[in-house]
Write a protein that holds these residues in place. Structure first.
Motif, PDB file in Angstrom:
ATOM      1  N   ASP A  45       0.811  -1.213   0.000  1.00 53.32           N
ATOM      2  CA  ASP A  45       0.000   0.000   0.000  1.00 53.32           C
ATOM      3  C   ASP A  45       0.848   1.269   0.000  1.00 53.32           C
ATOM      4  OD1 ASP A  45      -2.370  -1.497   0.050  1.00 53.32           O
ATOM      5  OD2 ASP A  45      -2.299  -1.679   2.230  1.00 53.32           O
ATOM      6  N   PHE A  46       2.133   1.126   0.310  1.00 54.85           N
ATOM      7  CA  PHE A  46       3.071   2.244   0.265  1.00 54.85           C
ATOM      8  C   PHE A  46       4.052   2.105  -0.897  1.00 54.85           C
ATOM      9  CE2 PHE A  46       1.516   1.772   4.524  1.00 54.85           C
ATOM     10  CZ  PHE A  46       1.326   3.063   4.986  1.00 54.85           C
ATOM     11  N   SER A  81       3.727   0.721  10.732  1.00 59.53           N
ATOM     12  CA  SER A  81       4.538   0.091  11.768  1.00 59.53           C
ATOM     13  C   SER A  81       6.009   0.433  11.566  1.00 59.53           C
ATOM     14  CB  SER A  81       4.364  -1.429  11.739  1.00 59.53           C
ATOM     15  OG  SER A  81       4.939  -1.983  10.557  1.00 59.53           O
ATOM     16  N   ARG A  82       6.790   0.236  12.622  1.00 59.30           N
ATOM     17  CA  ARG A  82       8.242   0.398  12.493  1.00 59.30           C
ATOM     18  C   ARG A  82       8.790  -0.582  11.458  1.00 59.30           C
ATOM     19  NH1 ARG A  82      10.738   3.255  16.776  1.00 59.30           N
ATOM     20  NH2 ARG A  82       9.479   3.419  18.672  1.00 59.30           N
ATOM     21  N   GLN A  83       8.257  -1.786  11.471  1.00 62.55           N
ATOM     22  CA  GLN A  83       8.700  -2.802  10.528  1.00 62.55           C
ATOM     23  C   GLN A  83       8.542  -2.312   9.094  1.00 62.55           C
ATOM     24  OE1 GLN A  83       6.073  -6.178   9.489  1.00 62.55           O
ATOM     25  NE2 GLN A  83       7.627  -7.485  10.464  1.00 62.55           N
ATOM     26  N   LEU A 132      10.568   0.229   4.000  1.00 64.88           N
ATOM     27  CA  LEU A 132      10.482   1.312   3.015  1.00 64.88           C
ATOM     28  C   LEU A 132      11.812   2.055   2.915  1.00 64.88           C
ATOM     29  CD1 LEU A 132       6.955   2.844   3.776  1.00 64.88           C
ATOM     30  CD2 LEU A 132       7.600   1.507   1.765  1.00 64.88           C
ATOM     31  N   SER A 133      12.493   2.194   4.048  1.00 65.47           N
ATOM     32  CA  SER A 133      13.804   2.845   4.041  1.00 65.47           C
ATOM     33  C   SER A 133      14.836   1.976   3.329  1.00 65.47           C
ATOM     34  CB  SER A 133      14.254   3.127   5.479  1.00 65.47           C
ATOM     35  OG  SER A 133      13.356   3.979   6.142  1.00 65.47           O
ATOM     36  N   ARG A 134      14.825   0.681   3.651  1.00 64.25           N
ATOM     37  CA  ARG A 134      15.798  -0.234   3.051  1.00 64.25           C
ATOM     38  C   ARG A 134      15.637  -0.330   1.534  1.00 64.25           C
ATOM     39  NH1 ARG A 134      16.258  -4.479   0.587  1.00 64.25           N
ATOM     40  NH2 ARG A 134      14.004  -4.806   0.548  1.00 64.25           N
ATOM     41  N   SER A 135      14.373  -0.378   1.068  1.00 65.02           N
ATOM     42  CA  SER A 135      14.118  -0.561  -0.357  1.00 65.02           C
ATOM     43  C   SER A 135      14.319   0.712  -1.172  1.00 65.02           C
ATOM     44  CB  SER A 135      12.687  -1.066  -0.562  1.00 65.02           C
ATOM     45  OG  SER A 135      11.747  -0.059  -0.189  1.00 65.02           O
ATOM     46  N   GLY A 136      14.348   1.863  -0.492  1.00 69.38           N
ATOM     47  CA  GLY A 136      14.459   3.137  -1.197  1.00 69.38           C
ATOM     48  C   GLY A 136      13.122   3.763  -1.530  1.00 69.38           C
ATOM     49  N   ASP A 137      12.018   3.050  -1.240  1.00 76.86           N
ATOM     50  CA  ASP A 137      10.691   3.588  -1.564  1.00 76.86           C
ATOM     51  C   ASP A 137      10.369   4.833  -0.741  1.00 76.86           C
ATOM     52  OD1 ASP A 137       9.987   1.756  -3.549  1.00 76.86           O
ATOM     53  OD2 ASP A 137       9.241   0.301  -2.096  1.00 76.86           O
ATOM     54  N   LEU A 138      10.838   4.874   0.502  1.00 77.15           N
ATOM     55  CA  LEU A 138      10.592   6.058   1.326  1.00 77.15           C
ATOM     56  C   LEU A 138      11.267   7.278   0.720  1.00 77.15           C
ATOM     57  CD1 LEU A 138       9.423   7.341   3.861  1.00 77.15           C
ATOM     58  CD2 LEU A 138      11.492   6.653   5.089  1.00 77.15           C
ATOM     59  N   ASN A 139      12.502   7.110   0.293  1.00 75.35           N
ATOM     60  CA  ASN A 139      13.224   8.221  -0.325  1.00 75.35           C
ATOM     61  C   ASN A 139      12.521   8.684  -1.590  1.00 75.35           C
ATOM     62  OD1 ASN A 139      15.558   9.986  -0.348  1.00 75.35           O
ATOM     63  ND2 ASN A 139      16.244   8.842  -2.155  1.00 75.35           N
ATOM     64  N   THR A 140      11.993   7.745  -2.365  1.00 74.70           N
ATOM     65  CA  THR A 140      11.263   8.100  -3.588  1.00 74.70           C
ATOM     66  C   THR A 140      10.047   8.955  -3.267  1.00 74.70           C
ATOM     67  OG1 THR A 140      11.981   6.064  -4.687  1.00 74.70           O
ATOM     68  CG2 THR A 140      10.024   7.149  -5.571  1.00 74.70           C
ATOM     69  N   LEU A 141       9.316   8.569  -2.237  1.00 72.44           N
ATOM     70  CA  LEU A 141       8.139   9.343  -1.834  1.00 72.44           C
ATOM     71  C   LEU A 141       8.525  10.751  -1.385  1.00 72.44           C
ATOM     72  CD1 LEU A 141       6.312   6.493   0.103  1.00 72.44           C
ATOM     73  CD2 LEU A 141       5.366   7.700  -1.886  1.00 72.44           C
ATOM     74  N   LEU A 142       9.583  10.841  -0.595  1.00 74.41           N
ATOM     75  CA  LEU A 142      10.012  12.143  -0.089  1.00 74.41           C
ATOM     76  C   LEU A 142      10.512  13.033  -1.222  1.00 74.41           C
ATOM     77  CD1 LEU A 142      11.849  11.044   3.183  1.00 74.41           C
ATOM     78  CD2 LEU A 142       9.531  11.963   2.951  1.00 74.41           C
ATOM     79  N   GLN A 143      11.244  12.449  -2.154  1.00 73.24           N
ATOM     80  CA  GLN A 143      11.750  13.239  -3.278  1.00 73.24           C
ATOM     81  C   GLN A 143      10.620  13.782  -4.144  1.00 73.24           C
ATOM     82  OE1 GLN A 143      14.531  10.595  -5.232  1.00 73.24           O
ATOM     83  NE2 GLN A 143      16.286  11.542  -4.199  1.00 73.24           N
ATOM     84  N   ALA A 144       9.499  13.065  -4.183  1.00 81.12           N
ATOM     85  CA  ALA A 144       8.354  13.539  -4.963  1.00 81.12           C
ATOM     86  C   ALA A 144       7.594  14.656  -4.258  1.00 81.12           C
ATOM     87  CB  ALA A 144       7.412  12.375  -5.240  1.00 81.12           C
TER      88      ALA A 144
END
Length: 645
Positions: A304-305, A329-331, A336-348
């Motif tokens: 979902d993220f 969750s923290r998990q 998301l941090s490990r996969s890079g998806d979090l960074n992608t969301l933030l960059q957008a």
């Protein structure tokens, strides 16, 4: 006779009663779940029982709702909950670990077990082959004490699932389709059991989405089989040893039938301000939006993220759009941090919020006035977001993300991109070391409860008098939710441990004068409700606060399951109109009388209400013998105090 899965689960936990729809049954509860918005009341109620330790296999207390520490109240309550967990042998999940339902599924859910929670979305664990139900906090406290859970035996609706979801359609669209069919009250006193070949195409977390929002149909529970997809989920969590295969027996029958062909579904959306107002996304496409919100207990899965992250990769959100990311969750946040998806969301240009319920319960992230907010949360009741007269739509992560990119409600199928491919990782970090385990019973250390100044004792309520007379203090419409009876939000929810203080907000979203009129009356009163009175959250404050202010009976066309039982638990008589049209005979301010009410309740179903004009109105009640004795005692605490645990 071949049994469906719901009947197997009920039969294995049946303490008393007849498994016939409409009959009273009592079930043994294996696990309990509490969250902080309702958990403080549960702990105060368990304290009143005077037991040294919980008697369940697993009891867990999560802090996920009231995370904003604007002053001492929430922080004090968190410390109280931690001390109560240590004292009574309860697992404690601290602030920041994540949403209770997602964390419980990852850490403690086991096929074949029963789970009772003081949060209405506890039913999400039905995705794991469990019988999981929400209830009022007092019933959860009693389950922690080892007492059985009483309920009306529900009908079981078998839903055959076939096919495979097409691109841009996901699990949220499945449950929105169910809501389009059943609306917000079509599932009352029903269990929805999903089976069929199409389940092979739904992951455990897809099923979580569907089971979670079964509550929005008013369902008692939703049940999925424990199959290879669930085994894969437990393996991912490092808990494959907890897997137990569970499914309906061949040739099992159901009380009613339905079916869904996943391949025929399209993106759906629930319009303001009800989860049941479902239309296709294309019917409302083109409306400008202010906010898209990803996360909540209704869409807590990694996909979902990750899918939204892949959708926004290499793009930038319009400057006027807020894309709010609420990790469950923290998990999940770690992955998301490990996969890079979090960074992608933030960059957008997305905004990152702390793990927890947050804006879903009105704790921050309120939309601008007059602006549209698209959310993957389970509910969009009026004002629940924290903004008066809000315009909240419920939709899938795909629809929310496509709309954020375009600045207007958009069917994701109309985006100029391929549907992102996502595969679940084989293993995720174990969350259990982050949760404070119960003390070893062989070496228990005495624990004192930490009670801040905002934590007040439970009010004492007297038994039901032989005569109730007083005015109709409020007449409501249909589908009044517990959010409208006793709202949440940043100003109100921190008062959850203080009934005298929180009662000031009783019915405030419907009538701001209710509290002052109730206090001026200083006597008994009535509330009149339409259909589905008390839908939504399990918060028992929506029963305790009216009772504290003198409400002794609610007369409605129909009532939501948990709200009805909460009224009984605190000595408020739940009555039903014989004919829905009879509601027109009563108006706010009318004086009503219930003569010999205890005798009437014990004698049968019919109750006579005396009207001020000398006439009378016949209403009814649907309480079991146990429920009648509870309401006569003035509530469940009074009744239990008079009995031996």
């Amino acid at each position: 006779m071949a049994k469906n899965l719901a009947h197997q689960l009920i039969e294995q936990h049946l303490v008393s009663g007849n498994m016939k729809p409409g009959e009273a049954v009592q079930l043994k509860i294996d696990q309990t779940l509490c969250q902080d918005a309702t958990g403080t009341m549960v702990m105060l109620e368990f304290e009143a029982l005077g037991l040294p330790r919980v008697k369940t296999e697993v009891s867990a207390q999560y802090v996920d709702h009231n995370l904003i520490q604007a002053d001492f109240k929430n922080a004090d309550d968190h410390l109280f909950l931690q001390s109560a967990s240590r004292k009574w042998g309860i697992w404690f999940s601290r602030p920041g670990n994540g949403i209770s339902h997602a964390v419980h599924m990852a850490c403690f859910g086991i096929p074949g077990k029963t789970l009772l929670g003081s949060d209405s979305h506890t039913c999400a664990a039905g995705s794991m082959g469990m019988l999981a139900m929400g209830a009022g906090g007092l019933q959860v406290a009693l389950a922690m004490a080892g007492l059985p859970f009483s309920l009306t035996m529900p009908e079981v609706v078998g839903v055959e699932v076939t096919g495979k979801l097409p691109p841009w359609v996901s699990a949220k669209d499945v449950i929105l389709e169910m809501l389009r069919r059943y609306d917000v009250k079509g599932g009352v006193n029903k269990i929805f059991e999903y089976y069929g070949s199409g389940l092979a195409n739904l992951t455990a977390m897809d099923r979580h989405v569907i089971a979670n929002m079964g509550q929005e149909m008013g369902a008692t529970a939703s049940v999925f089989p424990a199959d290879d997809n669930l085994r894969a989920f437990l393996r991912q969590q490092g808990r494959e040893k907890d897997f137990v295969p569970m499914q309906a027996e061949t040739g099992a029958s159901y009380d009613a039938h339905d079916s869904i062909d996943l391949s025929t579904l399209e993106p759906l959306i629930a319009c303001p301000s009800s989860p049941g107002k479902v239309v296709t996304v294309r019917e409302v496409a083109g409306k400008s939006i202010y906010q898209s919100y990803i996360g909540s207990s209704a869409n807590p899965g990694l996909r979902d993220f990750a899918v939204p992250a892949k959708m926004v990769a290499g793009r930038h959100l319009p400057q006027e759009i807020s894309l709010d990311i609420n990790p469950s969750s923290r998990q999940l946040l770690e992955e998301l941090s490990r996969s890079g998806d979090l960074n992608t969301l933030l960059q957008a240009g997305a905004r990152l919020h702390q793990t927890g319920c947050n804006g879903c319960i009105g704790m921050g992230q309120a939309p601008a006035s007059g602006r549209i907010s698209l959310r993957t949360v389970p509910r969009n009741f009026p004002g629940r977001s924290g903004t008066k007269e809000d315009q909240v739509y419920l939709c899938s992560p795909e629809t929310a993300t496509a709309s954020a990119l375009m600045g207007k409600i958009t069917d994701p199928r109309d985006m100029d991109m391929d549907y992102p491919i996502f595969s679940e990782p084989e293993k995720l970090n174990d969350m259990r070391p982050l949760i404070l385990a119960p003390q070893d019973t062989s070496n228990e250390i005495p624990v004192e409860l930490e009670k801040g100044p905002n934590i007040q004792p439970l009010p004492d309520f007297e038994p039901l008098p032989d005569k109730i007379d007083g005015p109709i203090l409020l007449k409501t419409g249909n589908n009044v939710s517990t959010d409208e009876i006793l709202p949440a939000g940043t100003d109100i929810l921190p008062l959850r441990s203080n009934i005298p203080a929180i009662s000031h907000y009783t019915f405030s979203r419907i009538d701001e004068t209710f509290y002052s009129r109730a206090k001026d009356l200083d006597g008994n009163s009535f509330v009149i409700g339409g259909e589905n009175y008390g839908q939504g959250s399990s918060r028992e404050h929506a029963a305790i606060s009216p009772r504290y202010l003198g409400v002794r009976a609610v007369i409605a066309v129909s009532m939501a399951r948990i709200a009805r039982r909460n009224l009984i638990n605190f000595g408020v008589v739940p009555l039903l109109f014989n004919k829905p049209s009879d509601i027109a005979r009563l108006n706010q301010g009318d004086i009503l009388g219930l003569e010999n009410i205890t005798q009437q309740l014990q004698a049968g179903r019919e109750i006579v209400v005396q009207l001020a004009n000398g006439k009378s109105l016949n209403v009814t009640h649907d309480m079991s013998e146990e429920e009648v004795s509870t309401v006569i005692a003035g509530g469940l605490i009074n009744k239990v105090r008079n009995e031996k645990l």
